[in-house]
Design an enzyme around this catalytic site. Structure first.
Site, PDB file in Angstrom:
ATOM      1  N   HIS A 154       0.847  -1.190   0.000  1.00 21.12           N
ATOM      2  CA  HIS A 154       0.000   0.000   0.000  1.00 21.12           C
ATOM      3  C   HIS A 154       0.881   1.238   0.000  1.00 21.12           C
ATOM      4  CE1 HIS A 154       0.726  -0.543   4.407  1.00 21.12           C
ATOM      5  NE2 HIS A 154       0.810   0.784   4.384  1.00 21.12           N
ATOM      6  N   HIS A 201      -5.653  -1.891   4.477  1.00 18.46           N
ATOM      7  CA  HIS A 201      -5.771  -0.779   3.521  1.00 18.46           C
ATOM      8  C   HIS A 201      -4.929  -1.089   2.287  1.00 18.46           C
ATOM      9  CE1 HIS A 201      -2.396   0.089   6.166  1.00 18.46           C
ATOM     10  NE2 HIS A 201      -2.008   1.161   5.505  1.00 18.46           N
ATOM     11  N   HIS A 216       4.745   7.347   2.389  1.00 18.95           N
ATOM     12  CA  HIS A 216       5.544   6.124   2.294  1.00 18.95           C
ATOM     13  C   HIS A 216       4.895   5.128   1.341  1.00 18.95           C
ATOM     14  CE1 HIS A 216       2.662   4.719   5.456  1.00 18.95           C
ATOM     15  NE2 HIS A 216       2.838   3.536   4.891  1.00 18.95           N
ATOM     16  N   HIS A 248       1.374  -0.440  15.066  1.00 24.80           N
ATOM     17  CA  HIS A 248       0.357   0.591  14.988  1.00 24.80           C
ATOM     18  C   HIS A 248      -0.879   0.162  15.775  1.00 24.80           C
ATOM     19  CE1 HIS A 248       2.496   2.760  11.925  1.00 24.80           C
ATOM     20  NE2 HIS A 248       2.324   1.848  10.977  1.00 24.80           N
ATOM     21  N   TYR A 257       9.448   2.016   9.813  1.00 23.92           N
ATOM     22  CA  TYR A 257       9.566   3.032   8.759  1.00 23.92           C
ATOM     23  C   TYR A 257      11.034   3.423   8.619  1.00 23.92           C
ATOM     24  CZ  TYR A 257       4.511   4.082   8.954  1.00 23.92           C
ATOM     25  OH  TYR A 257       3.144   4.015   8.901  1.00 23.92           O
ATOM     26  N   GLU A 267       8.163   1.401   4.178  1.00 27.60           N
ATOM     27  CA  GLU A 267       7.751   0.670   5.366  1.00 27.60           C
ATOM     28  C   GLU A 267       7.890  -0.825   5.127  1.00 27.60           C
ATOM     29  OE1 GLU A 267       3.820   0.484   8.309  1.00 27.60           O
ATOM     30  OE2 GLU A 267       3.521   0.708   6.149  1.00 27.60           O
TER      31      GLU A 267
END
Length: 311
Positions: A154, A201, A216, A248, A257, A267
């Site tokens: 993503h 996502h 990112h 997260h 990251y 990431e």
């Protein structure tokens, strides 16, 4: 879930300031496979479990950042349908010819109100993952080099008008709002997480005054242990790390990251949530992004670089 429209993120084209340094980073340190170079000098790479010819394209330029992101759609009829629906919505589209990107068919390109360029395509040459199609091996030893991410997963993009962007992705392209972070006033979305699958996502946007910015690109790792191993490799090669290793709260992803040699953030990420389209979107307040562990669940802090450093 029947996937009949947009299937997945297919590729990103990144601007890098020194092509040799960028290739060394993505190919030799991260472990992507170089699959070609074109007449314009662009370098094409793929992750180890990807079937298609490429997912990352590197272009040397004077400044770092993102040129465009491509999503693969089901077939050419679907591509034609989305082109017509984007135009009906009021967006200008451009049809790019087959071969403009190596091993890739026609693409429909458009710009969204955040200033980012996207494209849809239906065809890209399949080169396989080295495991075979009959009695396949679980992984190909020759492809498990460096950090060895499974796939391009993503991207998070920064720009204005993300409310309008959300409408385009949900009402035209069929994405689902999965998760969101509210602004400090609590009256609008600051960050939105959208999927076209059951991933946490496939694309995310954050409200930001400057258009067209890249926060990112994320690469999926096979396990949390592989994220940690990627951190070891970053240290061995003196890759500058931004945040992590941590988890997260938002998306529940396990992450590190870091920055490539041009300053593009990337990431290494382990998926840990699979929301279906009938699930209600999760909401985070701005305060919880920091103190509630939304960004960094371990330290429960809002890292200043996350909100300010983009390319």
């Amino acid at each position: 879930m029947a996937m009949t429209g947009v299937l997945r993120p297919g590729h990103v084209q990144l601007r890098v300031m020194n092509l040799d340094d960028a290739v060394r980073h993505y190919r030799d340190i991260m472990g992507l496979t170089e699959t070609g170079r074109d007449a314009g000098g662009r370098v094409y790479l793929k992750c180890r479990d990807e079937i298609d010819h490429h997912s990352v394209v590197l272009r040397e330029a004077d400044c770092a950042g993102l040129d465009f992101i491509g999503f693969k759609v089901l077939d050419e009829a679907t591509l034609d349908r989305f082109e017509a629906e984007l135009r009906a919505y009021g967006l200008d589209t451009t049809r790019l010819p087959a071969g403009d990107l190596l091993e890739t068919g026609e693409r429909v390109r458009f710009q969204v109100p955040s200033g980012h360029w996207f494209e849809l395509y239906a065809k890209k040459s399949a080169v396989g993952n080295g495991c075979g199609l009959v009695n396949p091996t679980p992984w190909a030893p020759e492809n498990k080099r460096g950090m060895a991410p499974l796939r391009l997963d993503h991207a998070l993009l920064y720009g204005p008008n993300i409310g309008e962007v959300q409408k385009i992705f949900t009402e035209v392209l069929g994405f689902t709002l999965v998760e969101r972070v509210l602004n400090p006033e609590g009256n609008a979305n600051l960050i939105i997480f959208l999927n076209c699958s059951i991933k946490s996502h496939d694309i995310a946007f954050a409200e930001y005054p400057e258009p067209g910015k890249l926060h990112h690109c994320s690469f999926l790792m096979e396990s949390w242990e592989d994220v940690l191993r990627a951190g070891d490799i970053m240290s061995m090669h003196k890759v500058p790390v931004d945040i992590g290793p941590t988890r997260h709260g938002v998306t529940r992803g396990r992450t590190i990251y870091a920055w490539d040699p041009s300053g593009n953030r990337f990431e290494t990420f382990k998926e840990d949530r699979q929301p279906y389209p009938d699930h209600e979107p999760l909401t985070w307040t701005f305060e919880a992004l920091g103190a509630g562990g939304g960004l960094d669940y371990v330290q429960r802090k809002l890292h200043e670089t996350f909100l300010t450093v983009v390319t």
